[in-house]
Design an enzyme around this catalytic site. Structure first.
Site, short mmCIF file in Angstrom:
data_model
loop_
_atom_site.label_atom_id
_atom_site.label_comp_id
_atom_site.label_asym_id
_atom_site.label_seq_id
_atom_site.Cartn_x
_atom_site.Cartn_y
_atom_site.Cartn_z
N PHE A 160 0.84 -1.20 0.00
CA PHE A 160 0.00 0.00 0.00
C PHE A 160 0.87 1.24 0.00
CE2 PHE A 160 0.91 -1.02 4.39
CZ PHE A 160 1.16 0.20 4.97
N CYS A 161 0.26 2.36 -0.41
CA CYS A 161 0.93 3.67 -0.38
C CYS A 161 -0.14 4.73 -0.16
CB CYS A 161 1.72 3.91 -1.66
SG CYS A 161 0.71 3.91 -3.16
N THR A 162 0.22 5.98 -0.24
CA THR A 162 -0.70 7.06 0.11
C THR A 162 -1.93 7.12 -0.80
OG1 THR A 162 1.18 8.36 0.88
CG2 THR A 162 -0.89 9.54 0.56
#
EC number: 1.14.-.-
Length: 310
Positions: A189-191
């Protein structure tokens, strides 16, 4: 494109109360990035926007803020350019979240440094409910693909911190730490989702079997997931004046150290190592007295400039 070209447009104070913040990206072939950059620059000179847009041959990425009308204008322009499957999220900021408006021309809209094909080879997208079910399993390796200072502000329960300072370091992390786990389920996951588009493409390209990522990133998760059902711990670091956001996309309580960029809790701000714009517990020993004096001078200039605008 061998260099980054940056164009600036002046930004006036927002006349209305609050700012609409739009985070967006799409991987899409852009035949003439230089032309798109120029037309975007021409557009933002006519509307009151601040933030950054990155244009490359592989698409567009960025976060901009402005009035409701200004955000609608830039959104409609991009839709008219064929960016009609953008990952697009809106939130709000009580204060102006960026100092300027920048249109940048780069080789990549998010820099991995390794050639991948996120339009053709990408992991399994999961919505927040599916994501919660997956990462609660014991046979899943959960990886935060963001940078170390972002991880510090908040992350998912049991997520691994690769301890990368930039996304460009992520391929090396994969080689050193993940190569032996090609047969495992990998969730990343990331922003906002864009880094995971490339990280999942990288892993699949390297022969990993099952790769998953959170569609829309942490921002979409915090927008849609009730706090009582959430597996997120802390706040989500954002690259604007708010520092971080929490569930419901409300502004968080973290404060950014403007000397080193790390997010600070209210308790860390209260420590004697913290001096606004000069130092915090994470950087006070890493800068010289001369550098600190330069930071103080910069901070006084910022304060003086703000007073002139009032």
């Amino acid at each position: 494109m061998n260099a980054t070209v940056e164009q600036l447009a002046p930004v006036e104070q927002q006349a209305t109360a609050g700012w609409v913040v739009a985070a967006l990206y799409q991987f899409k072939e852009v035949a003439n990035p230089e032309d798109l950059q120029q037309r975007l620059l021409d557009l933002v000179k006519t509307i009151n926007l601040c933030g950054t847009l990155i244009v490359a041959g592989e698409g567009i990425n960025g976060t901009v803020a402005g009035s409701r009308d200004a955000i609608n204008t830039i959104h409609q322009f991009l839709l008219g350019e064929g960016f009609n499957t953008m990952e697009y999220k809106e939130s709000h900021s009580s204060d102006k979240p960026f100092r300027k408006m920048k249109i940048k021309l780069k080789k990549e809209i998010v820099t991995l440094g390794v050639e991948v094909k996120p339009r053709d080879l990408v992991g399994h997208y999961l919505d927040p409910k599916e994501w919660n079910d997956l990462i609660a399993r014991d046979d899943v390796i959960l990886i935060d693909t963001r940078n170390d200072y972002e991880y510090k502000a908040g992350t998912f329960k049991n997520a691994i911190d690769p301890k990368t300072e930039t996304f460009r370091e992520f391929p090396e992390y994969v080689k050193k730490e993940l190569e032996q786990h090609k047969d495992k389920k990998i969730a990343m996951f990331c922003t906002g989702g864009i880094r995971c588009e490339k990280s999942t493409s990288l892993l699949l390209q390297e022969g990993f079997d099952e790769v998953y990522h959170l569609k829309g990133g942490v921002l979409k998760y915090l927008e849609e997931t009730p706090a009582e059902e959430s597996l997120w711990e802390g706040e989500c670091f954002v690259f604007d004046g708010r520092t971080a956001v929490k569930h419901g996309m409300e502004e968080g309580v973290n404060t950014k150290c403007h000397a080193c960029g790390w997010p600070l809790t209210p308790e860390e701000v209260a420590e004697p190592t913290y001096e606004h714009g000069v130092s915090c517990v994470y950087c006070i020993e890493k800068t010289t007295d001369k550098q600190k004096e330069g930071f103080r001078m910069r901070q006084s200039q910022i304060i003086a400039a703000k007073r002139k605008r009032l």
